[in-house]
Structures are given as C-alpha cells and as structure tokens.
Design a protein around this motif. Structure first.
Motif, PDB file in Angstrom:
ATOM      1  N   THR A  95     -11.779   2.228   2.944  1.00 21.11           N
ATOM      2  CA  THR A  95     -10.788   0.864   2.679  1.00 21.11           C
ATOM      3  C   THR A  95      -9.430   1.481   2.362  1.00 21.11           C
ATOM      4  O   THR A  95      -9.272   2.716   2.293  1.00 21.11           O
ATOM      5  N   LEU A  96      -8.354   0.560   2.856  1.00 18.06           N
ATOM      6  CA  LEU A  96      -7.038   1.098   2.343  1.00 18.06           C
ATOM      7  C   LEU A  96      -6.835   1.587   1.068  1.00 18.06           C
ATOM      8  O   LEU A  96      -6.033   2.602   0.558  1.00 18.06           O
ATOM      9  N   LEU A  97      -7.539   0.711   0.067  1.00 22.44           N
ATOM     10  CA  LEU A  97      -7.314   1.111  -1.405  1.00 22.44           C
ATOM     11  C   LEU A  97      -7.941   2.717  -1.699  1.00 22.44           C
ATOM     12  O   LEU A  97      -7.120   3.263  -2.455  1.00 22.44           O
ATOM     13  N   ASP A  98      -9.050   3.041  -1.287  1.00 24.55           N
ATOM     14  CA  ASP A  98      -9.711   4.203  -1.223  1.00 24.55           C
ATOM     15  C   ASP A  98      -8.785   5.331  -0.520  1.00 24.55           C
ATOM     16  O   ASP A  98      -8.622   6.496  -1.165  1.00 24.55           O
ATOM     17  N   ALA A  99      -8.197   4.948   0.521  1.00 25.19           N
ATOM     18  CA  ALA A  99      -7.533   5.943   1.390  1.00 25.19           C
ATOM     19  C   ALA A  99      -6.175   6.230   0.293  1.00 25.19           C
ATOM     20  O   ALA A  99      -5.974   7.317   0.269  1.00 25.19           O
ATOM     21  N   LEU A 100      -5.434   5.244  -0.160  1.00 28.83           N
ATOM     22  CA  LEU A 100      -4.484   5.396  -0.979  1.00 28.83           C
ATOM     23  C   LEU A 100      -4.836   6.081  -2.177  1.00 28.83           C
ATOM     24  O   LEU A 100      -4.133   7.201  -2.602  1.00 28.83           O
ATOM     25  N   ARG A 101      -5.856   5.763  -2.804  1.00 22.89           N
ATOM     26  CA  ARG A 101      -6.086   6.474  -4.098  1.00 22.89           C
ATOM     27  C   ARG A 101      -6.703   7.823  -4.082  1.00 22.89           C
ATOM     28  O   ARG A 101      -6.258   8.571  -4.602  1.00 22.89           O
ATOM     29  N   GLU A 102      -7.795   7.746  -3.267  1.00 28.53           N
ATOM     30  CA  GLU A 102      -8.619   9.098  -3.193  1.00 28.53           C
ATOM     31  C   GLU A 102      -7.986   9.911  -2.443  1.00 28.53           C
ATOM     32  O   GLU A 102      -8.373  11.106  -2.466  1.00 28.53           O
ATOM     33  N   TYR A 103      -7.639   9.569  -1.144  1.00 31.30           N
ATOM     34  CA  TYR A 103      -6.951  10.770  -0.164  1.00 31.30           C
ATOM     35  C   TYR A 103      -5.629  10.882  -0.366  1.00 31.30           C
ATOM     36  O   TYR A 103      -5.202  12.143   0.037  1.00 31.30           O
ATOM     37  N   LEU A 104      -4.608   9.975  -0.751  1.00 38.81           N
ATOM     38  CA  LEU A 104      -3.463  10.415  -0.711  1.00 38.81           C
ATOM     39  C   LEU A 104      -2.765  10.346  -1.942  1.00 38.81           C
ATOM     40  O   LEU A 104      -1.479  10.695  -2.403  1.00 38.81           O
ATOM     41  N   GLY A 105      -3.533  10.056  -3.117  1.00 37.82           N
ATOM     42  CA  GLY A 105      -3.402  10.304  -4.600  1.00 37.82           C
ATOM     43  C   GLY A 105      -2.180   9.201  -4.850  1.00 37.82           C
ATOM     44  O   GLY A 105      -1.445   9.551  -6.024  1.00 37.82           O
ATOM     45  N   LEU A 106      -2.033   8.149  -4.276  1.00 35.17           N
ATOM     46  CA  LEU A 106      -1.090   6.914  -4.526  1.00 35.17           C
ATOM     47  C   LEU A 106      -1.867   6.281  -5.657  1.00 35.17           C
ATOM     48  O   LEU A 106      -2.694   5.037  -5.156  1.00 35.17           O
ATOM     49  N   THR A 107      -2.159   6.404  -6.817  1.00 39.13           N
ATOM     50  CA  THR A 107      -2.868   5.828  -7.793  1.00 39.13           C
ATOM     51  C   THR A 107      -2.308   4.683  -8.343  1.00 39.13           C
ATOM     52  O   THR A 107      -2.945   4.041  -9.517  1.00 39.13           O
ATOM     53  N   GLY A 108      -0.933   4.018  -7.937  1.00 36.58           N
ATOM     54  CA  GLY A 108      -0.304   3.042  -8.653  1.00 36.58           C
ATOM     55  C   GLY A 108      -1.160   1.861  -8.286  1.00 36.58           C
ATOM     56  O   GLY A 108      -1.258   0.817  -8.952  1.00 36.58           O
ATOM     57  N   THR A 109      -1.764   1.871  -7.099  1.00 35.53           N
ATOM     58  CA  THR A 109      -2.292   0.611  -6.775  1.00 35.53           C
ATOM     59  C   THR A 109      -3.737   0.838  -7.297  1.00 35.53           C
ATOM     60  O   THR A 109      -4.531   1.533  -7.299  1.00 35.53           O
ATOM     61  N   LYS A 110      -4.158  -0.573  -7.872  1.00 27.70           N
ATOM     62  CA  LYS A 110      -5.373  -0.465  -8.795  1.00 27.70           C
ATOM     63  C   LYS A 110      -6.595  -1.171  -8.275  1.00 27.70           C
ATOM     64  O   LYS A 110      -6.547  -1.876  -7.597  1.00 27.70           O
ATOM     65  N   LYS A 111      -7.722  -0.378  -8.815  1.00 28.45           N
ATOM     66  CA  LYS A 111      -9.148  -1.191  -8.231  1.00 28.45           C
ATOM     67  C   LYS A 111      -9.621  -1.894  -9.595  1.00 28.45           C
ATOM     68  O   LYS A 111      -9.779  -1.164 -10.279  1.00 28.45           O
TER      69      LYS A 111
END
Ligand code: FES
Ligand code: FES
Length: 245
Positions: A95-111
């Motif tokens: 998902t875009l959420l996991d791509a942001l958080r897990e692959y790109l380190g953009l953890t501002g977006t929350k799960k």
C-alpha cells in the motif's frame, strides 16, 4: 454358540445350513456371489493403488499452483512525494501507506486501523484526500503525493498546521497528520463549491458556508480517539476564515 442355538426352539433349520454358506440361495447364485466378491476386491485393490500413486502427483501440482499464485511479485516505481521523485521496488501488493512508512521513512503518515476506517493515514494525491492504507503504491505512480511532511515551507507552517497549533487541535497527536491533510483538502473542496450532505440538508446548493455542522460532517472520516473534536473544528474554521481573508 451351538449350545445356545440348539437350546433355542425353532433353530433346528439353522443348524442344518452348511458352515459359511448364505441361507436360502441356489448353488449358481453362490458362484455369482463369489465372482462379484472377487471382482470387487480386485477392483478395490486397483483403485486404491491408483489413488495411492496419483495422490502425491496431485498434491505436488497443487503446491506448485499455490506457490506460483502467492509468490511475491515486485514492481519498480518512481513516486513523486512532496515534490521529490523517489525510486523504490516493492511487492505489487504494497500500500502507499507502507511504501511511505516502511520503504521511504516518511513516518508522519500514521497507521491506525489499516482498513480505511480511521483516517489516520490520510494523504493528498493530486490535491484529493485519500486513505493511503487503501491505495496501492503502484497506483499512485505519476501523481503528486503530499504527506504531512510536505505541507510546511521550511520553517513556515501551512496555515492549517498553524491553526491546529493555535487552537490545540490535538492531544496525543496520533490522528493529527491525517486530520491536517484532510482539512487542507476540505478547504479546497469548499473553495470549489463541493457540497456535503449537510449542505443539501441546509439548502446550501451553491457556495456552502463552513458551519460547525459542515466541518464535522466533512471531517467525519477522521476519527480522534482523544476526542479533540471541538478544538479540531475550531482550528478548521479558523483556517477557513484565514483562507478567505
Ligand atoms: S489507517 Fe487508513 S483509514 Fe485507518
Ligand atoms: S489527538 Fe489523540 S487520537 Fe486525535
């Protein structure tokens, strides 16, 4: 057993039957019966041998089919996030959420729920608010993706971020990035004249005014477990007024 039979009145006939022969059948019927019994045993043997030798092959084929359909398939993507092109290779199901958080380190977006129910993962795609947990990363290729990290200009906060700070629009802050992204899109929707259920109910069919009811309706996809709703509404209203002035 024979004592028992002989002691039982009316069992004399049974004692006269040859041992092991079915009662009351003519001799030719016995041989037919014998034939069909033998045939049955033989057929059963053949069948079980066939099943036994064929089963491993069927199981192996099924295993191979499952492995082929569930093996990870990867895709190389370039996503434009907060104005920067980012290359990454992910499982096609990411998902875009996991791509942001897990692959790109953009953890501002929350799960939060990971099921499209809480709004914590809200980001903007081409200015529209979306639940990134329900959006495949591969689908977002070619679009402008904006996350909470991309709203401020250097040290200058986005007006919605500033309004949330000023009006204490959060407590624990977990839902806040999603709330802010959602509010940014909400202001644009209002500017365009998009209507909500409340607009129709209150007879505003052209330029809806952002009343408290309107804001609550339009922000209803973003849940706040801390129930900071009054302050969130105040922040959105202030940001809307600021955007108009
Ligand atoms: S994490 Fe996406 S809606 Fe809850
Ligand atoms: S501020 Fe805690 S969940 Fe919203």
């Amino acid at each position: 057993m024979s004592t028992l039979l002989s002691d039982t009145p009316g069992n004399e006939e049974l004692q006269d039957q040859p041992q092991g022969a079915p009662c009351d059948l003519p001799p030719e019927a016995h041989s037919d019966l014998e034939f069909s019994r033998r045939t049955f045993v033989k057929a059963a043997g053949i069948l079980s041998a066939g099943v036994a030798s064929g089963l491993p092959r069927v199981a192996a084929a099924e295993k191979a089919r499952i492995a082929a359909t569930t093996a990870p398939q990867t895709v190389s993507l370039t996503l434009k996030i907060n104005g920067k092109q980012q290359a990454l290779t992910v499982d096609t199901r990411t998902t875009l959420l996991d791509a942001l958080r897990e692959y790109l380190g953009l953890t501002g977006t929350k799960k939060g729920c990971d099921h499209g129910q809480c709004g914590a993962c809200t980001v903007l795609i081409d200015g529209h608010r979306v639940n990134s947990c329900l959006t495949l990363a591969a689908v977002a290729q070619g679009a402008e993706i904006t996350t909470i990290e991309g709203l401020a200009h250097g040290d200058e906060l986005h007006p919605v971020q500033a309004a949330f700070l000023e009006h204490d629009g959060f407590q624990c802050g977990y839902c806040t990035p999603g709330q802010i992204c959602s509010a940014v899109a909400l202001l644009e929707e209002c500017r365009r004249g998009d209507l909500s259920t409340v607009s129709w109910q209150t007879g505003q069919t052209t330029s809806p005014q952002l009343s408290e009811q309107e804001i609550r309706e339009r922000m209803s996809g973003n849940i706040c477990r801390c129930a900071a709703y009054p302050n969130i509404v105040a922040a959105v209203r202030a940001a809307a007024q600021g955007a108009r002035s």
